[in-house]
Design an enzyme around this catalytic site. Structure first.
Site, PDB file in Angstrom:
ATOM      1  CG  ASP A 169     -28.359  -6.598 -23.927  1.00 27.72           C
ATOM      2  OD1 ASP A 169     -28.912  -5.826 -23.431  1.00 27.72           O
ATOM      3  OD2 ASP A 169     -28.726  -7.828 -24.095  1.00 27.72           O
ATOM      4  CD  GLU A 202     -26.511 -10.240 -26.893  1.00 25.52           C
ATOM      5  OE1 GLU A 202     -27.286 -10.071 -25.916  1.00 25.52           O
ATOM      6  OE2 GLU A 202     -26.666 -11.617 -27.283  1.00 25.52           O
ATOM      7  CG  HIS A 248     -33.404  -2.487 -19.873  1.00 26.97           C
ATOM      8  ND1 HIS A 248     -34.332  -3.266 -20.696  1.00 26.97           N
ATOM      9  CD2 HIS A 248     -32.948  -3.113 -19.299  1.00 26.97           C
ATOM     10  CE1 HIS A 248     -33.384  -4.065 -20.944  1.00 26.97           C
ATOM     11  NE2 HIS A 248     -32.879  -4.289 -19.860  1.00 26.97           N
ATOM     12  CB  THR A 285     -30.562  -9.540 -28.203  1.00 24.46           C
ATOM     13  OG1 THR A 285     -30.267  -9.078 -26.658  1.00 24.46           O
ATOM     14  CG2 THR A 285     -29.993  -9.604 -28.936  1.00 24.46           C
ATOM     15  CG  ASP A 302     -30.264  -4.395 -26.095  1.00 24.47           C
ATOM     16  OD1 ASP A 302     -29.192  -3.901 -25.750  1.00 24.47           O
ATOM     17  OD2 ASP A 302     -30.834  -5.908 -26.318  1.00 24.47           O
ATOM     18  CB  SER A 305     -33.592  -7.482 -24.382  1.00 29.39           C
ATOM     19  OG  SER A 305     -32.240  -6.732 -22.691  1.00 29.39           O
ATOM     20  CG  PHE A 365     -18.517 -22.703 -26.041  1.00 32.65           C
ATOM     21  CD1 PHE A 365     -17.918 -24.224 -26.113  1.00 32.65           C
ATOM     22  CD2 PHE A 365     -18.919 -21.918 -26.557  1.00 32.65           C
ATOM     23  CE1 PHE A 365     -17.145 -24.028 -27.187  1.00 32.65           C
ATOM     24  CE2 PHE A 365     -18.976 -21.737 -28.090  1.00 32.65           C
ATOM     25  CZ  PHE A 365     -17.733 -22.890 -28.885  1.00 32.65           C
ATOM     26  CG  HIS A 391     -29.862  -5.891 -15.328  1.00 38.11           C
ATOM     27  ND1 HIS A 391     -31.215  -5.425 -14.960  1.00 38.11           N
ATOM     28  CD2 HIS A 391     -30.144  -6.874 -17.095  1.00 38.11           C
ATOM     29  CE1 HIS A 391     -31.562  -5.252 -16.818  1.00 38.11           C
ATOM     30  NE2 HIS A 391     -30.808  -6.038 -17.731  1.00 38.11           N
TER      31      HIS A 391
END
Length: 598
Positions: free
Chosen positions: A85, A358, A482, A198, A404, A135, A314, A367
């Site tokens: 990603d 991913e 992005h 995603t 992506d 995304s 998790f 970011h």
């Protein structure tokens, strides 16, 4: 030129044809390919990079590419799609150098495992209504084969952000839909929330990527639209996905329930439902071998041989970055461990499988302008690719690695010397403000905050290689945006020759479907590979039975023995195939001996 092996000999043939021995030879070549691509780099040693070095390296690279491309014929029984990603070209380059430097090299000459793949393309990541991709819309293009509007999921151009009713007519299907329709097992592995932008494009049709639970849906749409987590549990294809591993328990639990791990946190659902219980109940009702786990100790106990459905959530939200992960029994499995477990479960299906993996925390690190964390996630993704190659065969598994979208990270400096720490400073200071700067910078983001009334913050004395160091940015933003440039696509295995040139991101889903024979038009899958225009690459072609019609049971061991007795060698010349029996081959081999004796 001929190449000999214990199993047989490859001979050049007219029209690009070759003589090949089937069976063991195919397995040997497949194993050799995996060994070459997964082989760890030797320890760094001093060497002279003279003309002979570069000539020899290029020759070896050509040989590797030609060998790997021979494996691109036929159809893919299995497909694993790796998504980094936010992994643009600059991220790949810097990640490569970081991993190389960690292994004792200067770094620039290193290659990640997927950089050795023989086929590479560039994908355009714009959305229907955006020049720089979001995304969820990019994931819709990548996984559903249709461009979408910003912040929508699994919808075509008619889907409008937060317009519930638009999703009724705009919904599209995904690679997982197509794979399940053809009897394949399916799986999703991510270190983000399983309902995040995603992964959710594979199973949800939502006018908002933010509707991960019902609390986010506007009151007037509650009765009409399901949230993303509920779609995963109740709708197709979600409820039929065999392996689901990631984070995000908060979207599965009601407000009245506390999380088992983060005990001060409650669920976010307002409908009172516990979707974790609902998932387990559904599998029991259908008498399926299913397990739900939420920590590493439970995960480690899962036996793939006796598990057909696995739900592993998790984390309360996203999983931790790998550098922060609790590796103990109450912690989480790594992305690599989840990838391997998923493959072990999915590969039991004789019809094959589709798995998406991913590395989503890479995007989050970018970011935050934290390049060290982002690049570490690139290294972890590369480890996942290596692990997948060790547990699959290049003769029947297509591996695709892509992103992506990209980010605004840049990589530059003034004649920076070889081996300079990729997370370090340029060896020259700025010729304008006289201050040092890192070779990795961002176009925008929180790194702009490192300014003073007299200009940029002076980085003298700072440890820029610290995992929490924030790179400087040109424009202030709370979070970095992005990037809009094309992203790389790497491919190896059956059908990988379809990935080349500059393509729309939507193309990737359709190319995967074509390679795996799960597309709308699978007429090419009913033909012998020698008659398939997509299998025209030079090199040994697989035996016709290796591309059997969908739904036909795989050949038994006895079938394969009989075929070997009947057709020990196959000689391909263009689209014409002749079969020689062992008797004829022996006659030709004995001819020179007879002539000498006479």
């Amino acid at each position: 030129m001929k190449r000999a092996s214990r199993e047989g000999v490859w001979w050049p043939g007219s029209g690009g044809g070759v003589m090949v021995m089937t069976g063991k030879m195919t397995m040997t070549m497949a194993g050799l390919l995996v060994t070459l691509l997964c082989m760890p780099h030797a320890p760094a040693t001093a060497r002279v990079e003279d003309r002979d070095f570069w000539y020899s390296q290029a020759k070896g690279h050509i040989e590797d590419i030609l060998n790997a491309r021979r494996a691109s014929n036929g159809y893919a029984k299995n497909v694993i799609l790796f998504v980094g990603d936010g992994m643009g070209v600059s991220t790949v380059t810097a990640g490569r150098i970081l991993k190389g430097q960690r292994e004792g090299y200067s770094g620039e000459e290193y290659r990640l495992s997927f950089e050795k793949f023989p086929y590479v393309a560039l994908a355009k990541t714009y959305n229907i209504d955006a020049q720089i991709g979001d995304s969820s819309a990019c994931a819709t293009a990548l996984l559903c084969g249709v461009k979408a509007n910003v912040n929508t999921l699994g919808l075509d151009h008619r889907g409008k952000f937060e317009d519930c009713m638009s999703s009724y007519t705009a919904g599209v299907t995904s690679i997982i839909d197509w794979a399940q329709k053809h009897g394949k097992s399916t799986g999703i592995v991510t270190n983000t929330r399983i309902t995040h932008g995603t992964p959710s494009a594979l199973y949800a049709r939502s006018p908002s990527r933010y509707w991960e639970d019902d609390a986010k849906i506007p009151a007037h749409s509650h009765a009409s639209c399901k949230d993303i987590a509920r779609q995963l549990v109740e709708n197709e294809p979600g409820k039929n996905i065999n392996v689901l591993m990631g984070g995000g328990r908060r979207h599965w639990l009601p407000l009245t329930d506390f999380d088992r791990e983060e005990r001060n946190q409650r669920g976010r659902r307002t409908d009172g439902r516990n979707l974790l219980d609902d998932w387990v109940r559904d599998k029991k009702t259908r008498d399926l071998n299913a397990e739900y786990v939420w920590n590493k100790a439970q995960f480690d106990k899962v036996d793939p041989r006796h598990t057909d459905y696995l739900l592993g959530i998790f984390g309360y939200s996203h999983l931790d970055f790998e550098v922060d992960r609790n590796k103990g029994p109450l912690g989480d499995p790594s992305l690599v461990e989840m990838t391997v477990k998923a493959i072990q479960i999915l590969r039991k299906n004789p019809h094959g499988f589709f798995l998406m993996v991913e590395a989503g925390r890479m995007d989050h690190a970018h970011h935050y302008n934290m390049a060290a964390r982002a690049l570490d996630e690139v290294v972890r993704l590369d480890e996942c690719v290596q692990a997948a190659m060790k547990h699959t065969s290049p003769s029947d598994t297509l591996l695709v690695v892509t992103a992506d979208h990209s980010h605004t990270i840049t990589f530059g400096g003034a004649s920076v010397p070889r081996g300079n720490p990729v997370l370090g400073l340029d060896t020259e200071i700025s010729d304008l403000d006289g201050k040092p700067y890192t070779t990795l910078l961002y176009g925008n983001g929180p790194g702009y905050a490192q300014t003073t009334p007299t200009g940029r913050h002076d980085l003298t004395g700072f440890n820029t290689q610290d995992i929490n160091f924030v790179q400087q940015a040109a424009v202030p933003r709370k979070y970095e945006t992005h990037g809009g440039e094309d992203v790389p696509v790497y491919a190896i295995g059956p059908g990988s020759h379809l990935f080349s040139g500059t393509v729309e991101q939507t193309y990737i889903a359709h190319a995967i479907a074509h390679a795996a024979c799960i597309a709308e038009d699978n007429s090419h899958c009913e033909k012998p590979p020698s008659d398939d225009a997509c299998a025209a690459a030079p090199g040994p072609a697989p035996a016709p039975t290796s591309r059997r019609p969908l739904g036909q049971p795989p050949p038994t061991v006895e079938d394969e023995k009989q075929q070997t007795r009947d057709h020990p060698w196959a000689w391909s010349t263009g689209t014409r195939t002749r079969t020689w029996t062992a008797y004829h081959a022996l006659t030709l081999l004995m001819l020179p001996v007879v002539l000498v004796l006479r």
